[in-house]
Write a protein that holds these residues in place. Structure first.
Motif, PDB file in Angstrom:
ATOM      1  N   HIS A 269    -105.551 -48.266 -47.709  1.00 32.94           N
ATOM      2  CA  HIS A 269    -104.128 -48.535 -48.147  1.00 32.94           C
ATOM      3  C   HIS A 269    -103.916 -49.194 -49.434  1.00 32.94           C
ATOM      4  O   HIS A 269    -102.838 -49.405 -49.883  1.00 32.94           O
ATOM      5  CB  HIS A 269    -103.495 -49.349 -46.877  1.00 32.94           C
ATOM      6  N   LEU A 270    -105.009 -49.610 -49.969  1.00 33.25           N
ATOM      7  CA  LEU A 270    -104.944 -50.425 -51.213  1.00 33.25           C
ATOM      8  C   LEU A 270    -104.753 -49.411 -52.453  1.00 33.25           C
ATOM      9  O   LEU A 270    -105.289 -48.358 -52.326  1.00 33.25           O
ATOM     10  CB  LEU A 270    -106.014 -51.115 -51.273  1.00 33.25           C
ATOM     11  N   LYS A 271    -103.757 -49.948 -53.396  1.00 29.85           N
ATOM     12  CA  LYS A 271    -103.717 -49.101 -54.691  1.00 29.85           C
ATOM     13  C   LYS A 271    -104.708 -49.374 -55.698  1.00 29.85           C
ATOM     14  O   LYS A 271    -104.884 -50.806 -55.843  1.00 29.85           O
ATOM     15  CB  LYS A 271    -102.357 -49.230 -55.081  1.00 29.85           C
ATOM     16  N   ASP A 272    -105.130 -48.499 -56.354  1.00 25.52           N
ATOM     17  CA  ASP A 272    -106.170 -48.923 -57.386  1.00 25.52           C
ATOM     18  C   ASP A 272    -105.499 -49.468 -58.802  1.00 25.52           C
ATOM     19  O   ASP A 272    -104.530 -48.542 -59.231  1.00 25.52           O
ATOM     20  CB  ASP A 272    -106.995 -47.624 -57.906  1.00 25.52           C
ATOM     21  N   PRO A 273    -105.667 -50.521 -59.144  1.00 28.44           N
ATOM     22  CA  PRO A 273    -104.892 -50.972 -60.182  1.00 28.44           C
ATOM     23  C   PRO A 273    -105.221 -50.503 -61.526  1.00 28.44           C
ATOM     24  O   PRO A 273    -104.104 -50.371 -62.710  1.00 28.44           O
ATOM     25  CB  PRO A 273    -105.183 -52.623 -60.370  1.00 28.44           C
ATOM     26  N   LYS A 274    -105.990 -49.547 -61.926  1.00 32.35           N
ATOM     27  CA  LYS A 274    -106.526 -48.636 -62.813  1.00 32.35           C
ATOM     28  C   LYS A 274    -105.708 -47.523 -62.857  1.00 32.35           C
ATOM     29  O   LYS A 274    -105.364 -47.152 -63.829  1.00 32.35           O
ATOM     30  CB  LYS A 274    -108.055 -48.479 -62.665  1.00 32.35           C
ATOM     31  N   LEU A 279    -107.370 -46.915 -53.748  1.00 27.14           N
ATOM     32  CA  LEU A 279    -108.397 -47.235 -53.954  1.00 27.14           C
ATOM     33  C   LEU A 279    -109.800 -46.525 -53.305  1.00 27.14           C
ATOM     34  O   LEU A 279    -110.988 -46.275 -54.012  1.00 27.14           O
ATOM     35  CB  LEU A 279    -108.772 -48.811 -53.852  1.00 27.14           C
ATOM     36  N   MET A 280    -109.363 -45.869 -52.328  1.00 28.15           N
ATOM     37  CA  MET A 280    -110.473 -45.094 -51.550  1.00 28.15           C
ATOM     38  C   MET A 280    -111.084 -43.828 -52.547  1.00 28.15           C
ATOM     39  O   MET A 280    -112.176 -43.294 -52.051  1.00 28.15           O
ATOM     40  CB  MET A 280    -110.234 -44.793 -50.207  1.00 28.15           C
ATOM     41  N   ASN A 281    -110.137 -43.498 -53.430  1.00 26.57           N
ATOM     42  CA  ASN A 281    -110.436 -42.331 -54.196  1.00 26.57           C
ATOM     43  C   ASN A 281    -111.580 -42.567 -55.208  1.00 26.57           C
ATOM     44  O   ASN A 281    -112.134 -41.570 -55.722  1.00 26.57           O
ATOM     45  CB  ASN A 281    -109.306 -41.925 -55.138  1.00 26.57           C
ATOM     46  N   ARG A 282    -112.131 -43.902 -55.146  1.00 30.54           N
ATOM     47  CA  ARG A 282    -113.253 -44.121 -56.179  1.00 30.54           C
ATOM     48  C   ARG A 282    -114.286 -45.043 -55.298  1.00 30.54           C
ATOM     49  O   ARG A 282    -114.981 -45.694 -55.987  1.00 30.54           O
ATOM     50  CB  ARG A 282    -112.878 -44.534 -57.374  1.00 30.54           C
ATOM     51  N   THR A 283    -114.263 -45.089 -54.157  1.00 27.82           N
ATOM     52  CA  THR A 283    -114.979 -45.931 -53.379  1.00 27.82           C
ATOM     53  C   THR A 283    -115.791 -45.138 -52.238  1.00 27.82           C
ATOM     54  O   THR A 283    -115.411 -44.157 -51.596  1.00 27.82           O
ATOM     55  CB  THR A 283    -114.150 -47.019 -52.543  1.00 27.82           C
ATOM     56  N   VAL A 284    -116.987 -45.759 -51.835  1.00 27.37           N
ATOM     57  CA  VAL A 284    -117.681 -45.141 -50.759  1.00 27.37           C
ATOM     58  C   VAL A 284    -118.037 -46.232 -50.045  1.00 27.37           C
ATOM     59  O   VAL A 284    -118.521 -47.289 -50.334  1.00 27.37           O
ATOM     60  CB  VAL A 284    -119.139 -44.698 -51.226  1.00 27.37           C
ATOM     61  N   LEU A 285    -117.830 -46.321 -48.588  1.00 28.63           N
ATOM     62  CA  LEU A 285    -118.138 -47.349 -47.999  1.00 28.63           C
ATOM     63  C   LEU A 285    -119.312 -47.057 -46.778  1.00 28.63           C
ATOM     64  O   LEU A 285    -119.214 -45.782 -46.307  1.00 28.63           O
ATOM     65  CB  LEU A 285    -116.965 -47.584 -46.884  1.00 28.63           C
TER      66      LEU A 285
END
Length: 568
Positions: A269-274, A279-285
């Motif tokens: 649910h977090l927005k990427d400040p960039k 934020l999940m669009n550039r994240t691997v968990l």
């Protein structure tokens, strides 16, 4: 080929089996995933990555003839995996249960989804590691497709492909090979690069105490040690959210389930400040909680760093958060004990320092095989029992890392977050990063930061005297140092990770905030020396209140404060 189990000791199984070192095997009737970690004669010692409850002597062990590997391709970003790169959402749908069924065999990447491939390779010759095209995996990230072969390209075309569809062929010296959108890579072998460079560019985090006093460089290695409740996880989550890396790989290695749940629930649910997108669009968990089998903790660390290397090879700057490496070391200790190896300090294996160094050495700023300059920055949390930094994991980590952000329980108890102790922490990247600040942010910024460090050091010395004789016994100049020290601690270093405005501070704003504090200090000293102001007047001046509210102020408002200080 098959063998049979002859001994079981927790997660360690001994089998009569002709196998290779670090080969993946299937253990028992339920086909549990295991890895050969030692061979003695015709006996293979296997660490099992799943729960061995109910396993019996005589059950079969099957070879797979391949090492522990990860699938690397479109579909990694935005996904949540366990420590063996199995997708948790698909496991849930398959089992209809929150618990992972033993022996489950599921592919890491979705085989049914079609991806639009665009060829970028202009020549018909290709070499290993060269980018041949891309897939627009998320709105902000192009997933570049890397060739695992060298040779002559044939039939490489744009189009819609599933992962198993051949997108083209390479005529190699050993025959014709299919090119697919994905590839596999053994996790224990670092991916090759052309050249490794020194660190030169800062990793901008938006966390003031880190960017200003203990900066991190892209391609650097940093440890965050601290006792329970000191804020390691929140600090790492803030770094994952706001650092200016292109890709974030977050490994929850042996962490409590509620902490990983917080990450899994919050990140989507977090927005990427960039980019403004998720934020999940550039994240691997990678989630490997403390109730999962201990052997899988080691796998999760290697899986995470291999995925990070894959995105680095595309030319991206990657930030890897490992939370926590101490849990991994505890897993090594348990496995070592089961193997009846000679224990080292505090029961850890003698090769602990080698394992930690191998992991951190896979970070760095490099020239990829494709010719791009890219980096992996590794930020590892360390959880020393009782906050004792003399224990083996902390000490062996200190030998390797160049940044040490020591979290302090006493600061956390006073609700000072991030609870990074400015007297015990250090960064060996400071000189390089400060030179960058001098050229790109403000020529006076590094000098002001050096002054901030000296004032904090002096304040700590004066606090010891104050505890004996009280503040009024000090000269006015020294009392003013205490005022400025408190201003630095409360109005600059302290930061609310959950406040929309205060959670991230740009370097330009940090330079202005520091400039305001140092300007007030210099102006105040002049007034004290000239006798034009008393210490009480300097404490109660309206400018002090304006400085206290700088965190929430805009850059223009801080410039107004600087003008007020000039005429003060």
């Amino acid at each position: 080929m098959r063998g049979r189990i002859i001994k079981i000791s927790g997660p360690v199984v001994v089998a009569e089996l002709d196998a290779s070192m670090y080969e993946i095997v299937r253990v028992g009737e339920e086909k549990l995933i295991g890895e050969v970690i030692e061979i003695r004669g015709n006996k293979a010692i296997i660490q099992v990555y799943e729960d061995t409850v109910g396993l019996r002597i005589g059950e079969p062990v099957e070879r797979t003839f391949r090492p522990l590997s990860v699938e690397l391709g479109p579909g990694l970003l935005g996904s949540i995996f366990d420590g063996l790169e199995r997708p948790l959402d698909q496991i849930y749908n398959l089992n209809n249960s929150v618990f992972i069924k033993r022996g489950i065999d599921i592919r890491s990447l979705n085989r049914d989804k079609k991806w639009h491939f665009v060829r970028t390779l202009k020549e018909n010759k290709v070499r290993i590691g060269e980018v041949i095209g891309y897939v627009q995996e998320t709105p902000s990230i192009r997933h570049k497709i890397i060739s695992p072969y060298s040779g002559q390209i044939q039939d490489l075309k744009d189009g819609e492909y599933k992962l198993e569809d051949p997108i083209g062929y390479v005529e190699t010296s050993s025959g014709k090979k299919e090119l697919k959108l994905y590839q596999s890579w053994p996790v224990r072998i670092p991916r090759p690069v052309q050249e490794k460079f020194g660190t030169e560019i800062p990793l901008i985090t938006g966390i003031r105490v880190i960017d200003s006093l203990f900066p991190i460089a892209k391609g650097g290695v940093v440890a965050i040690p601290g006792p329970f409740g000191s804020g390691k996880t929140v600090t790492q989550q803030s770094l994952a959210k706001y650092s200016d890396a292109d890709i974030v790989v977050y490994i929850g290695c042996g962490e409590r389930g509620n902490e990983m749940t917080e990450v899994l629930v919050e990140f989507p649910h977090l927005k990427d400040p960039k980019t403004g997108s998720a934020l999940m669009n550039r994240t691997v968990l990678i989630a490997n909680t403390s109730n999962m089998p201990v052997a899988a903790r080691e796998a999760s660390i290697y899986v995470g760093i291999t995925i990070a290397e894959y995105f680095r090879d595309m030319g991206y700057d990657v930030a890897l958060m490992a939370d926590s490496t101490s849990r991994w070391a505890e897993a090594l200790r348990e496995i070592s004990g089961r193997l009846e190896e000679m224990p080292g300090e505090e029961g850890y294996p003698a090769y602990l320092s080698k394992k930690i160094a191998e992991f951190y050495e896979r970070a760095g700023r490099v020239k990829t095989l494709n010719g791009d300059i890219a980096s992996i920055t590794v930020i590892g949390a360390v959880s020393p029992p009782g906050g004792d930094l003399s224990e083996p994991v902390s000490q062996n980590t200190l030998r390797v890392v160049k940044g040490f952000l020591a979290l302090d329980a006493s600061l956390a108890q006073r609700r000072h977050f991030p609870s990074i102790n400015w007297l015990r922490s250090y960064s060996l990247y400071r000189d390089i990063v400060y030179e960058y600040y001098r050229k790109n942010i403000d020529p006076n910024f590094p000098d002001n930061l050096q002054m901030i460090s000296k004032l904090l050091q002096r304040e700590a010395e004066l606090q010891e005297i104050v505890q004996l004789v009280g503040p009024d016994a000090l000269p006015e100049r020294e009392q003013f140092v205490l005022v400025i020290g408190r201003m630095i601690r409360e109005d600059f270093l302290q930061q609310n990770a959950f406040d929309e405005i205060d959670a991230y501070t740009s370097l330009e704003k940090q330079a202005l905030m520091i400039n305001a504090i140092i300007s007030y200090y210099n102006k105040g000293l002049k007034h004290l020396d000239n006798g034009t102001k008393t210490i009480q007047e300097l404490r109660s001046n309206p400018i002090v209140d304006r400085i206290a509210r700088m965190k929430m102020a805009s850059n223009d408002e801080i410039r107004e404060i600087l003008k007020m200080i000039e005429v003060f």
